[in-house]
Design a protein around this motif. Structure first.
Motif, PDB file in Angstrom:
ATOM      1  N   MET A  72       7.722  10.413   0.472  1.00 23.57           N
ATOM      2  CA  MET A  72       7.570   9.243  -0.379  1.00 23.57           C
ATOM      3  C   MET A  72       6.199   8.635  -0.132  1.00 23.57           C
ATOM      4  SD  MET A  72       9.789   5.814  -0.172  1.00 23.57           S
ATOM      5  CE  MET A  72      10.089   4.888  -1.625  1.00 23.57           C
ATOM      6  N   ASP A  73       5.456   8.428  -1.196  1.00 25.10           N
ATOM      7  CA  ASP A  73       4.126   7.829  -1.124  1.00 25.10           C
ATOM      8  C   ASP A  73       4.302   6.315  -1.129  1.00 25.10           C
ATOM      9  OD1 ASP A  73       1.424   7.428  -1.139  1.00 25.10           O
ATOM     10  OD2 ASP A  73       1.155   7.951  -3.250  1.00 25.10           O
ATOM     11  N   ASN A  74       3.979   5.667  -0.029  1.00 30.81           N
ATOM     12  CA  ASN A  74       4.199   4.232   0.068  1.00 30.81           C
ATOM     13  C   ASN A  74       2.898   3.455   0.246  1.00 30.81           C
ATOM     14  OD1 ASN A  74       3.687   5.049   2.674  1.00 30.81           O
ATOM     15  ND2 ASN A  74       5.449   4.016   3.583  1.00 30.81           N
ATOM     16  N   THR A  75       1.896   3.845  -0.515  1.00 36.23           N
ATOM     17  CA  THR A  75       0.650   3.094  -0.478  1.00 36.23           C
ATOM     18  C   THR A  75       0.807   1.861  -1.359  1.00 36.23           C
ATOM     19  OG1 THR A  75      -0.291   4.237  -2.381  1.00 36.23           O
ATOM     20  CG2 THR A  75      -0.662   5.236  -0.204  1.00 36.23           C
ATOM     21  N   PRO A  76       0.011   0.829  -1.126  1.00 39.24           N
ATOM     22  CA  PRO A  76       0.106  -0.349  -1.981  1.00 39.24           C
ATOM     23  C   PRO A  76      -0.087  -0.019  -3.470  1.00 39.24           C
ATOM     24  CG  PRO A  76      -1.175  -0.869  -0.038  1.00 39.24           C
ATOM     25  CD  PRO A  76      -0.918   0.622  -0.012  1.00 39.24           C
ATOM     26  N   ILE A  77      -1.014   0.879  -3.759  1.00 37.88           N
ATOM     27  CA  ILE A  77      -1.270   1.229  -5.160  1.00 37.88           C
ATOM     28  C   ILE A  77      -0.063   1.923  -5.778  1.00 37.88           C
ATOM     29  CG2 ILE A  77      -2.661   2.671  -6.695  1.00 37.88           C
ATOM     30  CD1 ILE A  77      -5.062   2.046  -4.850  1.00 37.88           C
ATOM     31  N   SER A  78       0.505   2.903  -5.075  1.00 35.32           N
ATOM     32  CA  SER A  78       1.649   3.629  -5.641  1.00 35.32           C
ATOM     33  C   SER A  78       2.860   2.707  -5.793  1.00 35.32           C
ATOM     34  CB  SER A  78       1.995   4.850  -4.782  1.00 35.32           C
ATOM     35  OG  SER A  78       2.440   4.452  -3.507  1.00 35.32           O
ATOM     36  N   ASP A  79       3.089   1.841  -4.813  1.00 38.52           N
ATOM     37  CA  ASP A  79       4.213   0.910  -4.935  1.00 38.52           C
ATOM     38  C   ASP A  79       3.993  -0.086  -6.064  1.00 38.52           C
ATOM     39  OD1 ASP A  79       5.781   2.039  -2.964  1.00 38.52           O
ATOM     40  OD2 ASP A  79       5.064   0.716  -1.374  1.00 38.52           O
ATOM     41  N   ALA A  80       2.778  -0.565  -6.217  1.00 35.68           N
ATOM     42  CA  ALA A  80       2.483  -1.494  -7.321  1.00 35.68           C
ATOM     43  C   ALA A  80       2.680  -0.800  -8.665  1.00 35.68           C
ATOM     44  CB  ALA A  80       1.064  -2.038  -7.191  1.00 35.68           C
ATOM     45  N   LEU A  81       2.308   0.466  -8.753  1.00 33.50           N
ATOM     46  CA  LEU A  81       2.506   1.205 -10.008  1.00 33.50           C
ATOM     47  C   LEU A  81       3.985   1.368 -10.335  1.00 33.50           C
ATOM     48  CD1 LEU A  81      -0.270   3.950  -9.739  1.00 33.50           C
ATOM     49  CD2 LEU A  81      -0.212   1.985 -11.298  1.00 33.50           C
ATOM     50  N   VAL A  82       4.806   1.643  -9.322  1.00 36.81           N
ATOM     51  CA  VAL A  82       6.250   1.758  -9.549  1.00 36.81           C
ATOM     52  C   VAL A  82       6.816   0.408  -9.983  1.00 36.81           C
ATOM     53  CG1 VAL A  82       8.479   2.221  -8.426  1.00 36.81           C
ATOM     54  CG2 VAL A  82       6.523   3.697  -7.969  1.00 36.81           C
ATOM     55  N   MET A  83       6.341  -0.665  -9.371  1.00 37.91           N
ATOM     56  CA  MET A  83       6.810  -2.004  -9.750  1.00 37.91           C
ATOM     57  C   MET A  83       6.416  -2.329 -11.187  1.00 37.91           C
ATOM     58  SD  MET A  83       5.924  -3.865  -6.157  1.00 37.91           S
ATOM     59  CE  MET A  83       6.624  -5.470  -6.493  1.00 37.91           C
ATOM     60  N   ARG A  84       5.196  -1.977 -11.557  1.00 38.90           N
ATOM     61  CA  ARG A  84       4.751  -2.244 -12.936  1.00 38.90           C
ATOM     62  C   ARG A  84       5.524  -1.388 -13.938  1.00 38.90           C
ATOM     63  NH1 ARG A  84      -1.071  -2.179 -10.498  1.00 38.90           N
ATOM     64  NH2 ARG A  84      -1.168  -4.327  -9.784  1.00 38.90           N
ATOM     65  N   ALA A  85       5.811  -0.148 -13.575  1.00 34.73           N
ATOM     66  CA  ALA A  85       6.601   0.720 -14.453  1.00 34.73           C
ATOM     67  C   ALA A  85       8.015   0.160 -14.627  1.00 34.73           C
ATOM     68  CB  ALA A  85       6.651   2.136 -13.902  1.00 34.73           C
ATOM     69  N   THR A  86       8.575  -0.361 -13.554  1.00 33.12           N
ATOM     70  CA  THR A  86       9.913  -0.949 -13.634  1.00 33.12           C
ATOM     71  C   THR A  86       9.872  -2.227 -14.465  1.00 33.12           C
ATOM     72  OG1 THR A  86      10.389  -0.012 -11.463  1.00 33.12           O
ATOM     73  CG2 THR A  86      11.907  -1.691 -12.280  1.00 33.12           C
TER      74      THR A  86
END
Length: 194
Positions: free
Chosen positions: A1-15
């Motif tokens: 699981m990629d848990n960088t701030p950028i990847s997590d922010a992208l998942v949050m924005r997609a959600t």
């Protein structure tokens, strides 16, 4: 699981976009193209159930990760927080489905005064429930957009695009102070040292 701030922010924005998409699918009483339909409402309840499952998975995967990044607790909190508005929207659509079933069952009684009053009340309940679902989905999307910006601020290009949008989010704050002006001159440091 990629848990960088950028990847997590992208998942949050997609959600957040998924919340917006669900909001865009809500029926609109009186609109011939989007009037409440029992099948469409049931399908949307099912989609919201999947969204809730996805939110739970996002929380679970991050909470179970033994190697959490410093920003991970904020991400977990953000996903966990929006389960409530997603559930509220699903519940409101359940009320819409209930009222649609009642209207369908009483269609043949529409000429009777008592049935007419009950049917009018059902329409009002349905309108209130749709307004509740709309507000809940909007709150969920806004919460995730705001939280994603605290995990990883959007790019300058995205901020510029938002500022040009008719539904622009608040403009970013003032730029950070210029380092050259905030550093005291050598003579000022000497004077303070005495």
């Amino acid at each position: 699981m990629d848990n960088t701030p950028i990847s997590d922010a992208l998942v949050m924005r997609a959600t957040a976009s998924a919340f917006d998409a669900q909001r865009g699918k809500l029926p609109v009483p009186g609109d011939p193209h989007r009037s409440p339909d029992a099948v469409a409402v049931a399908r949307q309840i099912s989609e919201l159930g999947k969204l809730i499952t996805d939110l739970g998975d996002e929380v679970l995967f991050r909470a179970a990760d033994q190697d959490q990044a410093p920003h991970t607790p904020r991400v977990i909190t953000s996903f966990a927080t929006v389960v409530e508005p997603a559930g509220e929207a699903a519940s409101a659509l359940g009320a819409v489905a209930h009222q649609l079933a009642f209207l369908n069952q009483t269609q043949s009684l529409h000429d009777q005064p008592d049935a007419r009053d009950a049917r009018e009340a059902a329409v009002r309940v349905m309108e209130d429930a749709l307004a509740t679902a709309d507000a809940a989905l909007r709150d969920g999307a806004n919460s995730l957009h705001a939280a994603s910006a605290t995990v990883s601020p959007p790019s300058v290009r995205l901020q510029a695009a938002r500022s040009r949008s008719t539904t622009a989010t608040p403009a970013p704050g003032p730029p950070p102070p210029d380092v050259t002006t905030s550093v005291a001159s050598p003579s000022a440091r000497i004077a303070r040292g005495r």
